[in-house]
Design a protein around this motif. Structure first.
Motif, PDB file in Angstrom:
ATOM      1  N   GLY A   1      98.164  56.180  12.301  1.00 28.06           N
ATOM      2  CA  GLY A   1      99.623  56.099  12.330  1.00 28.06           C
ATOM      3  C   GLY A   1     100.186  55.085  13.295  1.00 28.06           C
ATOM      4  N   LEU A   2      99.336  54.162  13.786  1.00 28.69           N
ATOM      5  CA  LEU A   2      99.809  53.168  14.752  1.00 28.69           C
ATOM      6  C   LEU A   2     100.278  51.882  14.085  1.00 28.69           C
ATOM      7  N   ILE A   3      99.769  51.617  12.890  1.00 26.92           N
ATOM      8  CA  ILE A   3     100.233  50.455  12.137  1.00 26.92           C
ATOM      9  C   ILE A   3     100.495  50.887  10.693  1.00 26.92           C
ATOM     10  N   GLU A   4     101.296  50.073  10.011  1.00 27.10           N
ATOM     11  CA  GLU A   4     101.547  50.324   8.594  1.00 27.10           C
ATOM     12  C   GLU A   4     101.122  49.114   7.788  1.00 27.10           C
ATOM     13  N   ARG A   5     100.669  49.379   6.603  1.00 18.85           N
ATOM     14  CA  ARG A   5     100.200  48.338   5.685  1.00 18.85           C
ATOM     15  C   ARG A   5     101.209  48.253   4.556  1.00 18.85           C
ATOM     16  N   THR A   6     101.769  47.057   4.345  1.00 18.32           N
ATOM     17  CA  THR A   6     102.754  46.841   3.300  1.00 18.32           C
ATOM     18  C   THR A   6     102.198  45.844   2.294  1.00 18.32           C
ATOM     19  N   VAL A   7     102.220  46.216   1.015  1.00 21.01           N
ATOM     20  CA  VAL A   7     101.732  45.347  -0.055  1.00 21.01           C
ATOM     21  C   VAL A   7     102.932  44.822  -0.817  1.00 21.01           C
ATOM     22  N   ASP A   8     103.043  43.496  -0.889  1.00 16.64           N
ATOM     23  CA  ASP A   8     104.071  42.838  -1.697  1.00 16.64           C
ATOM     24  C   ASP A   8     103.373  42.355  -2.955  1.00 16.64           C
ATOM     25  N   GLU A   9     103.787  42.899  -4.096  1.00 14.47           N
ATOM     26  CA  GLU A   9     103.097  42.615  -5.359  1.00 14.47           C
ATOM     27  C   GLU A   9     103.177  41.157  -5.796  1.00 14.47           C
ATOM     28  N   GLY A  10     104.015  40.361  -5.136  1.00 12.62           N
ATOM     29  CA  GLY A  10     104.012  38.919  -5.377  1.00 12.62           C
ATOM     30  C   GLY A  10     104.587  38.508  -6.700  1.00 12.62           C
ATOM     31  N   PRO A  11     104.124  37.488  -7.343  1.00 15.02           N
ATOM     32  CA  PRO A  11     102.902  36.760  -7.006  1.00 15.02           C
ATOM     33  C   PRO A  11     103.119  35.787  -5.861  1.00 15.02           C
ATOM     34  N   PRO A  12     102.098  35.500  -5.116  1.00 14.97           N
ATOM     35  CA  PRO A  12     100.809  36.193  -5.053  1.00 14.97           C
ATOM     36  C   PRO A  12     100.953  37.511  -4.290  1.00 14.97           C
ATOM     37  N   VAL A  13      99.986  38.389  -4.483  1.00 18.03           N
ATOM     38  CA  VAL A  13      99.964  39.651  -3.764  1.00 18.03           C
ATOM     39  C   VAL A  13      99.698  39.354  -2.290  1.00 18.03           C
ATOM     40  N   THR A  14     100.516  39.918  -1.415  1.00 18.58           N
ATOM     41  CA  THR A  14     100.302  39.745   0.027  1.00 18.58           C
ATOM     42  C   THR A  14     100.300  41.113   0.698  1.00 18.58           C
ATOM     43  N   VAL A  15      99.510  41.217   1.736  1.00 17.43           N
ATOM     44  CA  VAL A  15      99.428  42.442   2.525  1.00 17.43           C
ATOM     45  C   VAL A  15      99.814  42.087   3.953  1.00 17.43           C
ATOM     46  N   THR A  16     100.713  42.867   4.512  1.00 16.78           N
ATOM     47  CA  THR A  16     101.181  42.644   5.872  1.00 16.78           C
ATOM     48  C   THR A  16     100.970  43.916   6.678  1.00 16.78           C
ATOM     49  N   TYR A  17     100.578  43.731   7.928  1.00 21.62           N
ATOM     50  CA  TYR A  17     100.377  44.839   8.857  1.00 21.62           C
ATOM     51  C   TYR A  17     101.416  44.730   9.960  1.00 21.62           C
ATOM     52  N   ALA A  18     101.966  45.873  10.371  1.00 19.93           N
ATOM     53  CA  ALA A  18     102.977  45.897  11.432  1.00 19.93           C
ATOM     54  C   ALA A  18     102.828  47.191  12.223  1.00 19.93           C
ATOM     55  N   LEU A  19     103.269  47.151  13.472  1.00 15.74           N
ATOM     56  CA  LEU A  19     103.268  48.361  14.295  1.00 15.74           C
ATOM     57  C   LEU A  19     104.281  49.368  13.769  1.00 15.74           C
ATOM     58  N   THR A  20     103.930  50.620  13.812  1.00 10.03           N
ATOM     59  CA  THR A  20     104.866  51.701  13.530  1.00 10.03           C
ATOM     60  C   THR A  20     105.587  52.042  14.840  1.00 10.03           C
ATOM     61  N   PRO A  21     106.608  52.886  14.796  1.00  9.39           N
ATOM     62  CA  PRO A  21     107.225  53.319  16.055  1.00  9.39           C
ATOM     63  C   PRO A  21     106.198  53.944  17.009  1.00  9.39           C
ATOM     64  N   ARG A  22     105.261  54.671  16.458  1.00  4.87           N
ATOM     65  CA  ARG A  22     104.201  55.272  17.275  1.00  4.87           C
ATOM     66  C   ARG A  22     103.346  54.189  17.940  1.00  4.87           C
ATOM     67  N   GLY A  23     103.047  53.120  17.211  1.00  3.74           N
ATOM     68  CA  GLY A  23     102.286  52.006  17.776  1.00  3.74           C
ATOM     69  C   GLY A  23     103.077  51.250  18.827  1.00  3.74           C
ATOM     70  N   ARG A  24     104.374  51.034  18.569  1.00  4.97           N
ATOM     71  CA  ARG A  24     105.222  50.348  19.546  1.00  4.97           C
ATOM     72  C   ARG A  24     105.338  51.163  20.833  1.00  4.97           C
ATOM     73  N   ALA A  25     105.325  52.495  20.713  1.00  2.00           N
ATOM     74  CA  ALA A  25     105.413  53.350  21.896  1.00  2.00           C
ATOM     75  C   ALA A  25     104.189  53.193  22.795  1.00  2.00           C
ATOM     76  N   LEU A  26     103.080  52.733  22.238  1.00  2.16           N
ATOM     77  CA  LEU A  26     101.855  52.548  22.997  1.00  2.16           C
ATOM     78  C   LEU A  26     101.822  51.215  23.752  1.00  2.16           C
ATOM     79  N   MET A  27     102.642  50.267  23.367  1.00  3.58           N
ATOM     80  CA  MET A  27     102.580  48.928  23.946  1.00  3.58           C
ATOM     81  C   MET A  27     102.794  48.877  25.457  1.00  3.58           C
ATOM     82  N   PRO A  28     103.736  49.623  26.034  1.00  2.00           N
ATOM     83  CA  PRO A  28     103.873  49.565  27.498  1.00  2.00           C
ATOM     84  C   PRO A  28     102.593  50.006  28.222  1.00  2.00           C
ATOM     85  N   ALA A  29     101.923  51.017  27.707  1.00  4.29           N
ATOM     86  CA  ALA A  29     100.678  51.470  28.342  1.00  4.29           C
ATOM     87  C   ALA A  29      99.598  50.406  28.218  1.00  4.29           C
TER      88      ALA A  29
END
Length: 127
Positions: A82-110
Motif C-alpha cells: 500500500g505504499l505505491i500505486e500502479r496506474t495503467v493507461d491503456e494508450g496506445p501505447p499502454v503505459t504503466v506509472t508508479y506513484a506514492l500513495t498517501p501512506r507512502g508519502r507519510a513515510l518520506m520524512p522518516a
C-alpha cells in the motif's frame, strides 16, 4: 542505560528507569517496519518516487545496479504494502506509472531522517 519509553505519544528518554515491557510494542513495530523496508532497494525505490510518478523504464534507469526482475519484485511488494500505486493507461501505447500513495508519502520524512543520519554517521560507499 537509557530507555526510550513507548507509553505516550511522544517518546521520553529516562536514564533512571528500565521498563522492558514498555519497549516491546515499539521494538515490535520497528522490527516489522525494517523487515519490509530492509529489503534491498525498497527504500531506494520509494525515495525515487518521492520526486513524482515514474514508469518502469524510468525507474530502472534512475536506480543504478537494480535488475529489471528485482525492480519488478520490489514494485509488486511496495504495491501490495500500500505504499505505491500502479496506474495503467491503456494508450496506445499502454503505459504503466508508479506513484506514492498517501501512506507512502507519510513515510518520506522518516526515510529522509534515516538518509541524513547515514550521511552523517556512515562512511560513503557503494549504494
Amino acid at each position: 542505560m537509557i530507555v526510550i519509553a513507548a507509553t505516550t505519544d511522544t517518546p521520553t528518554i529516562s536514564p533512571d528507569r528500565h521498563d522492558p515491557e514498555a519497549c516491546v510494542p515499539r521494538a515490535d513495530a520497528l522490527a516489522r517496519a525494517f523487515r519490509f523496508l530492509g529489503k534491498r532497494w525498497n527504500a531506494v525505490v520509494l525515495g525515487r518516487l518521492s520526486a513524482g510518478p515514474a514508469g518502469f523504464r524510468e525507474l530502472s534507469r534512475a536506480i543504478d545496479g537494480i535488475s529489471d526482475s528485482v525492480l519488478s519484485d520490489r514494485l509488486s511488494d511496495l504495491t501490495a504494502g500500500g505504499l505505491i500505486e500502479r496506474t495503467v493507461d491503456e494508450g496506445p501505447p499502454v503505459t504503466v506509472t508508479y506513484a506514492l500513495t498517501p501512506r507512502g508519502r507519510a513515510l518520506m520524512p522518516a526515510l529522509e531522517q534515516i538518509a541524513q543520519w547515514a550521511m552523517a554517521h556512515l562512511p560513503p560507499g557503494d549504494c
